[in-house]
Every structure is written in structure tokens, then in C-alpha cells.
Design an enzyme around this catalytic site. Structure first.
Site, PDB file in Angstrom:
ATOM      1  N   HIS A   3       0.797  -1.214   0.095  1.00  0.00           N
ATOM      2  CA  HIS A   3       0.050  -0.077   0.067  1.00  0.00           C
ATOM      3  C   HIS A   3       0.766   1.354  -0.132  1.00  0.00           C
ATOM      4  CE1 HIS A   3      -3.564  -2.388   2.008  1.00  0.00           C
ATOM      5  NE2 HIS A   3      -2.970  -2.944   0.787  1.00  0.00           N
ATOM      6  N   GLU A  97     -12.320   3.026  -5.065  1.00  0.00           N
ATOM      7  CA  GLU A  97     -13.031   4.359  -5.010  1.00  0.00           C
ATOM      8  C   GLU A  97     -12.402   5.612  -5.832  1.00  0.00           C
ATOM      9  OE1 GLU A  97     -14.350   4.430  -0.194  1.00  0.00           O
ATOM     10  OE2 GLU A  97     -13.111   5.774  -1.174  1.00  0.00           O
ATOM     11  N   TYR A 107     -11.762  10.894   3.992  1.00  0.00           N
ATOM     12  CA  TYR A 107     -12.246  10.105   3.123  1.00  0.00           C
ATOM     13  C   TYR A 107     -12.591   8.392   3.544  1.00  0.00           C
ATOM     14  CZ  TYR A 107     -11.786  13.460  -0.304  1.00  0.00           C
ATOM     15  OH  TYR A 107     -11.824  14.844  -0.943  1.00  0.00           O
ATOM     16  N   TYR A 118     -10.335  -9.617   3.532  1.00  0.00           N
ATOM     17  CA  TYR A 118      -9.958 -10.675   2.634  1.00  0.00           C
ATOM     18  C   TYR A 118     -10.481 -12.034   3.346  1.00  0.00           C
ATOM     19  CZ  TYR A 118      -7.262  -6.910   0.135  1.00  0.00           C
ATOM     20  OH  TYR A 118      -6.863  -5.836  -0.361  1.00  0.00           O
TER      21      TYR A 118
END
Length: 221
Positions: A3, A97, A107, A118
Site C-alpha cells: 500500500h 473508490e 475519506y 480478505y
């Protein structure tokens, strides 16, 4: 080791925006203004922090941060007409998104999400909460989006104004038809070409895609 985010875009005023993912630390990074991960940043071209950034003056906050509550944005572009910064980010098993980036906004990750853990099972409080932004658009199931462009040429006919998003997971280029500021249709382009890492509009007016391990290709209608 995950990430990273790591996308960049310039707005019409000359500010540089970039994303940093939450680095897999969803419960500590994105909602904490004192931590680097899970944010969109805005700086001058020489690295200075703009004095009107939303968290300037907030004790302990990362003053270069422009938004927070972001998961893993791997697509970012400036709208060719309005100049607005738009991102997309990965969700977990759904909930990818698209967001219009507004100063100081939260957000929502990981408090709200349209995705799930997952392996299954909910983890977020809900899909909406006061004080947290709703996405402009979201995917369920996930397409694992990477790269983002907006068609800004009449060379592609009625494709002009549509959004282009690469899919890492399903190995195609997705086109989102936009009308009245909403998505009205999805279409697959160059299906099965490989893991798309980026898509850009070239200075020659053509669409270019970067495919993992294969190179860069232009697309003609």
C-alpha cells in the site's frame, strides 16, 4: 511492504499533489494526522508547505497533508476542464473508490468502506458516516485500479470526457462513461493485455498504457 500509493499530479495553480498509502496499517495510520500513511499531500514545486494547507496550525499534524482517511491511491489526475484533483484507490475485496480531492476532508478509511475483509466478513462500521466523504464512484467487486486519465480530445469521438482506469487484477483498461457528473456505463478496452500499471493522455492526443513486464502501447479507436 504494501500500500505505497505513490501517484503524482499537478493542479492548474502549480501545486504538486501526491499520495501515500496506509502501508497496511489501517487501524493506526489513515485517521491519525500525526502519521504519514493514508494521506494525499500538497506542496509547492520546491517542497515548501503551502500556508493555506488545511492542517497548518494543527498541533502535531503533518502540515503537508491535504486529505486523510485514504487507503491506497494508485491513480491521480487533474481534471482537464476544471483542474480538480481526482484519485482512485484500492479497496479490500470491493470498495475501490474514485474521489474528488477536497482540502481537509476525511475519506473514511477504515471506518467506512464498501469492501470487506480478505476471506470475507465485514470490518468497517458502515458504508457512510457523518464527517466522512462518500466516493464519486466505487467498484464491487474490486478491479484493483492502477493509473488514471481523462480523455480530453475529440480524436476519440464520443469517448471525450470519459475516465480511463487500468485493472491490475483483471488485466484490462476500463472506460467509465461520464454524463451529468456521474458514471452511466462501464466498458472494457484491450481486455487481457496484462496488468495495467498506468494510463495517460499523450501530448499527441493518443491514449498510452503501461503494461507490467511488456512495455508501453498507444490505443486507437
Amino acid at each position: 511492504g504494501q500500500h505505497f500509493g505513490s501517484r503524482f499530479a499537478w493542479d492548474q495553480e502549480g501545486y504538486l499533489y501526491f499520495s501515500i498509502g496506509e502501508r497496511g496499517e489501517r487501524d493506526v495510520n489513515p485517521q491519525d494526522l500525526k502519521r504519514d500513511g493514508g494521506k494525499i499531500y500538497r506542496i509547492h514545486d520546491d517542497g515548501r508547505v503551502p500556508t493555506d494547507n488545511p492542517f497548518v496550525g494543527v498541533a502535531g499534524a503533518k502540515t503537508a497533508a491535504f486529505t486523510y482517511g485514504n487507503r491506497n491511491p494508485q491513480g491521480m489526475t487533474a481534471h482537464p476542464k476544471t483542474g480538480e484533483i481526482i484519485t482512485h484507490e484500492h479497496g479490500p475485496q470491493g470498495g475501490d473508490e474514485i474521489n474528488f480531492i477536497k482540502p481537509g476532508r476525511n475519506y473514511g478509511w477504515p471506518v467506512i468502506s464498501y469492501g470487506e475483509n480478505y476471506g470475507g466478513g465485514e470490518f468497517a462500521e458502515s458504508t457512510a458516516k457523518e464527517g466522512m466523504e462518500q466516493p464519486f464512484y466505487y467498484w464491487v467487486p474490486s478491479i484493483a485500479p492502477s493509473g488514471f486519465a481523462i480523455i480530453d480530445t475529440t480524436a476519440y469521438g464520443d469517448w471525450n470526457g470519459n475516465y480511463l482506469v487500468g485493472s491490475l487484477k483483471f488485466q484490462y483498461l476500463e472506460m467509465l462513461y461520464i454524463k451529468d457528473k456521474r458514471v452511466i456505463k462501464r466498458e472494457k478496452l484491450v481486455d487481457g493485455i496484462g496488468r495495467l500499471r498506468n494510463v495517460k493522455m499523450g501530448p499527441d492526443g493518443l491514449i498510452y498504457i503501461a503494461v507490467e513486464g511488456k512495455g508501453i502501447f498507444s490505443i486507437k479507436r
